[in-house]
Design a protein around this motif. Structure first.
Motif, PDB file in Angstrom:
ATOM      1  N   ASP A   8       0.124   0.055  -8.764  1.00 44.25           N
ATOM      2  CA  ASP A   8       0.233   0.345  -7.344  1.00 44.25           C
ATOM      3  C   ASP A   8       0.482   1.852  -7.200  1.00 44.25           C
ATOM      4  N   PHE A   9       0.421   2.360  -5.981  1.00 52.10           N
ATOM      5  CA  PHE A   9       0.614   3.799  -5.738  1.00 52.10           C
ATOM      6  C   PHE A   9       1.973   4.061  -5.089  1.00 52.10           C
ATOM      7  N   GLY A  10       2.196   3.475  -3.899  1.00 53.67           N
ATOM      8  CA  GLY A  10       3.433   3.708  -3.170  1.00 53.67           C
ATOM      9  C   GLY A  10       4.623   3.031  -3.814  1.00 53.67           C
ATOM     10  N   SER A 104      -4.208   0.056  -4.661  1.00 54.37           N
ATOM     11  CA  SER A 104      -3.228   0.363  -3.629  1.00 54.37           C
ATOM     12  C   SER A 104      -3.652  -0.117  -2.248  1.00 54.37           C
ATOM     13  N   ASN A 105      -2.695  -0.697  -1.518  1.00 53.01           N
ATOM     14  CA  ASN A 105      -2.884  -0.911  -0.086  1.00 53.01           C
ATOM     15  C   ASN A 105      -2.590   0.416   0.600  1.00 53.01           C
ATOM     16  N   THR A 106      -3.628   1.050   1.103  1.00 52.19           N
ATOM     17  CA  THR A 106      -3.394   2.303   1.811  1.00 52.19           C
ATOM     18  C   THR A 106      -4.494   2.513   2.829  1.00 52.19           C
ATOM     19  N   PHE A 131     -10.123   3.778  -9.323  1.00 51.68           N
ATOM     20  CA  PHE A 131      -9.111   4.150  -8.320  1.00 51.68           C
ATOM     21  C   PHE A 131      -9.457   3.420  -7.036  1.00 51.68           C
ATOM     22  N   TYR A 132      -8.804   2.283  -6.823  1.00 53.27           N
ATOM     23  CA  TYR A 132      -9.151   1.406  -5.700  1.00 53.27           C
ATOM     24  C   TYR A 132      -8.124   1.498  -4.571  1.00 53.27           C
ATOM     25  N   ARG A 140      -7.140  -6.252   0.642  1.00 55.72           N
ATOM     26  CA  ARG A 140      -5.766  -5.768   0.511  1.00 55.72           C
ATOM     27  C   ARG A 140      -4.911  -6.800  -0.221  1.00 55.72           C
ATOM     28  N   LYS A 141      -3.902  -6.320  -0.903  1.00 59.50           N
ATOM     29  CA  LYS A 141      -2.920  -7.190  -1.528  1.00 59.50           C
ATOM     30  C   LYS A 141      -2.059  -7.830  -0.441  1.00 59.50           C
TER      31      LYS A 141
END
Length: 202
Positions: A8-10, A104-106, A131-132, A140-141
Motif C-alpha cells: 500500500d502507499f498511504g 493503492s487506493n488513491t 505501480f497500481y 479499489r480495495k
C-alpha cells in the motif's frame, strides 16, 4: 516462499492524517460527510468521475466551500513521506530478490500533491515492477477484483505474495484469496521493519 511484495502507499510509505479532511471542513461549520459524498469519494478513487466533477460536487453539497477550501481540506490528510522509507525501498529494489508492486487506493488530486511535494516520487515509482493506483485501474480495495487483477496480470501464486496495508478490511480481503498479509499499525510499526515483523515468511 515469498517472491512478490505488494505495498500500500498511504500509512505505509506516506504518513497520513485520515481525520484531517473532516477536521478542516468543520472550520466551515460542516459537521459530517453526507452518504452521497462518501459514495462519490469512492467513485473518485475508482477514477469513475473527473477531478472537476469531484470538486463541483463538494461546492454544490457544501455551499460555503470555495474550490481552494475543498482542495486544502482534501489534501490535509497527506502529511509527509519520510526519506528513510524511500531509501528502504531503493535498497530492496537494488537487491532484486522480490517482485515489487504498489497497490493503492488513491486519486488524481492526491497524487498531484505528492508529485508537487515529494521530490523523489518519480525515482520511488521507478523501483516498482508495477505501480497500481485505484483511479487509474478503476478498482479499489477491498473489492476482490483489484487483487484478482494484480494476480492475473502478473501470473502470481497468492501463496508467494505478501501484501502490506494499514487497513484491516483490505488485508482481510487479500487473505481470503490466499495472499499472505501484514496489517501494519502505523502508530507502532514501520515498513522498514518488514523482514523482522514477518520473518516467519522469509
Amino acid at each position: 516462499m515469498i517472491k512478490t511484495l505488494i505495498f500500500d502507499f498511504g500509512d505505509v510509505f506516506v504518513n497520513l492524517d485520515k481525520p484531517a479532511t473532516l477536521r478542516e471542513m468543520k472550520k466551515f461549520k460542516i459537521e459530517e460527510i453526507t452518504p452521497k459524498t462518501r459514495d462519490l469519494n469512492q467513485e473518485y478513487e475508482k477514477g469513475l468521475i473527473s477531478s472537476e466533477e469531484f470538486l463541483q460536487h463538494y461546492q454544490e453539497e457544501y455551499k460555503v466551500l470555495e474550490q481552494a477550501d475543498v482542495l486544502d481540506s482534501w489534501n490535509a490528510v497527506l502529511v509527509d513521506f519520510p526519506k528513510y522509507r524511500f531509501e528502504f525501498l531503493k535498497k530492496l529494489a537494488s537487491e532484486k530478490k522480490y517482485q515489487l508492486i504498489l497497490l493503492s487506493n488513491t486519486n488524481e488530486i492526491h497524487i498531484d500533491w505528492i508529485k508537487e511535494n515529494v521530490s523523489f516520487f518519480d525515482e520511488f515509482k521507478s523501483y516498482f515492477d508495477a505501480f497500481y493506483l485505484s483511479h487509474e485501474i478503476n478498482f479499489r480495495k477491498p473489492d476482490a477484483e483489484i487483487y484478482e487483477f494484480v494476480l492475473k496480470n502478473h501470473d502470481l501464486n497468492p501463496e508467494e505474495c505478501l501484501f502490506i496495508d494499514d487497513t484491516k478490511e483490505n488485508t482481510g480481503a487479500a487473505e481470503a484469496l490466499g495472499i499472505h498479509t501484514w496489517n501494519i499499525d502505523p502508530t507502532k510499526e514501520d515498513v522498514i521493519d518488514l523482514f523482522r515483523a514477518k520473518k516467519e515468511l522469509f
